[in-house]
Design an enzyme around this catalytic site. Structure first.
Site, PDB file in Angstrom:
ATOM      1  N   ARG A  68       0.832  -1.204   0.000  1.00  0.00           N
ATOM      2  CA  ARG A  68       0.000   0.000   0.000  1.00  0.00           C
ATOM      3  C   ARG A  68       0.869   1.256   0.000  1.00  0.00           C
ATOM      4  NH1 ARG A  68      -4.720   0.525   4.412  1.00  0.00           N
ATOM      5  NH2 ARG A  68      -5.330  -1.353   3.274  1.00  0.00           N
ATOM      6  N   HIS A  91       0.433   4.225  -2.707  1.00  0.00           N
ATOM      7  CA  HIS A  91       0.087   5.573  -2.275  1.00  0.00           C
ATOM      8  C   HIS A  91       1.190   6.566  -2.605  1.00  0.00           C
ATOM      9  CE1 HIS A  91      -3.352   4.594   0.764  1.00  0.00           C
ATOM     10  NE2 HIS A  91      -3.444   3.887  -0.337  1.00  0.00           N
ATOM     11  N   ASN A 145      -3.538   7.673   4.556  1.00  0.00           N
ATOM     12  CA  ASN A 145      -2.275   7.008   4.864  1.00  0.00           C
ATOM     13  C   ASN A 145      -2.126   6.602   6.329  1.00  0.00           C
ATOM     14  OD1 ASN A 145      -1.227   6.983   2.271  1.00  0.00           O
ATOM     15  ND2 ASN A 145      -0.328   9.019   2.461  1.00  0.00           N
ATOM     16  N   HIS A 201      -5.076  -6.118  -3.382  1.00  0.00           N
ATOM     17  CA  HIS A 201      -5.916  -6.285  -2.191  1.00  0.00           C
ATOM     18  C   HIS A 201      -5.938  -7.725  -1.705  1.00  0.00           C
ATOM     19  CE1 HIS A 201      -8.442  -2.431  -3.157  1.00  0.00           C
ATOM     20  NE2 HIS A 201      -7.277  -2.167  -2.598  1.00  0.00           N
TER      21      HIS A 201
END
Length: 312
Positions: A52, A56, A84, A181
């Site tokens: 992640r 991001h 975040n 995911h």
């Protein structure tokens, strides 16, 4: 499973190279891998958090490690932006960077550490291996308000396509990278709007499997004493990188609205069905899409940060 991935980098981007540190820091990837492996043994949530982190970071200002910079009195940084808060595990990158500074001072960028670590957590979790192109420089600007540009879990397919296209990514890239995911975890706040008072006509999101919705309701009780970390994994084999994420979407068990929406749109449904049936195809495309995302907005000139948390 190893995939050879050739990436075409736009002229305006840095000329990244899989062998960038072969002479200047030959032990770089080994140091990062060992650090990531040890952290994963200590905390099984590390793989999802590092993957992640890569997504991001690259989605905001390109892959420049701006997500690692600390906030100051005059500026709230990306890592403290609402999307975040769940990334965490910054300490893993900090640990790897400290070791790299001892082995090869001022050589390996934080941005490259994040990119390599993201590959390593996928591979360690049973997913594909690919050669990470390296040579990124680290950014010096990090603003929390820019995290609003991250695609939220409520986006529909058209919004997702537009968001990914702005980063040079195709519809297939979007569906493929959503497969990250498979090793994810989500807090209740990201999906509980689907479980109650969904719309004027439906209490529960009608695209969600009813029994699955009831299970999620039990995990996310509407009580004031609910823990901050209450939530659920994003697929039933959350410690393994596989294609179960897509199989769950087919059965109405996508946790995010943006996940389940992929089945309801003809532009994306066929890709979900393909990956649900063919894990090798998913792995192959995931490796290619990760290289493509890793090329977005990289800096050819700039600094190699000595400390992950501060500009030089």
């Amino acid at each position: 499973m190893i995939f050879a991935v050739l990436a075409i980098v736009k002229p305006s981007e840095a000329a990244l190279d899989a062998h960038y540190y072969d002479q200047s820091c030959p032990a770089a990837e080994k140091i990062i891998l060992e650090t990531v492996r040890n952290a994963t043994l200590y905390d099984p949530k590390v793989p999802a958090r590092l993957l992640r982190m890569f997504f991001h970071d690259c989605f905001i200002r390109g892959c420049d490690a701006s997500i690692l910079l600390d906030s100051t009195r005059s500026n709230q940084a990306e890592k403290d932006g609402p999307p975040n808060i769940s990334v965490r595990s910054f300490y893993v990158i900090e640990d790897a960077k400290r070791k790299l500074e001892k082995a090869c001072p001022r050589t390996v960028s934080c941005a490259d550490v994040i990119a390599i670590a993201a590959r390593d957590v996928v591979t360690l979790s049973g997913g594909p291996y690919w050669s990470v192109l390296k040579g990124r420089k680290d950014g010096t600007i990090s603003r929390a308000n820019e995290t609003r540009n991250l695609p939220p879990p409520t986006f529909n397919v058209s919004q997702l396509i537009q968001s990914f296209a702005a980063r040079g990514l195709s519809v297939k890239d979007m569906v493929t990278l959503s497969g990250g995911h498979t090793i994810g975890f989500s807090h209740c706040s990201s999906f509980e709007s689907r479980l109650q008072n969904f719309s004027k006509f439906h209490d529960i999101d009608p695209s969600m499997n009813y029994a699955f919705a009831q299970t999620l309701k039990k995990k996310c009780p509407r009580t004031s004493n609910r823990g901050k970390n209450t939530g659920t994994v994003l697929d039933s084999t959350s410690s393994v990188f596989d294609n179960v994420y897509y199989k769950q979407i087919l059965s109405g068990k996508g946790v995010f609205g943006s996940d389940q929406a992929l089945l309801g749109d003809s532009r994306t449904k066929w890709i979900v069905e393909t990956f649900a049936q063919d894990q090798k195809a998913f792995f192959r495309e995931f490796a290619a899409s990760m290289v493509k995302l890793g090329n977005f907005g990289v800096k050819e000139t700039g600094q190699v940060r000595v400390n992950t948390r501060f500009v030089n």
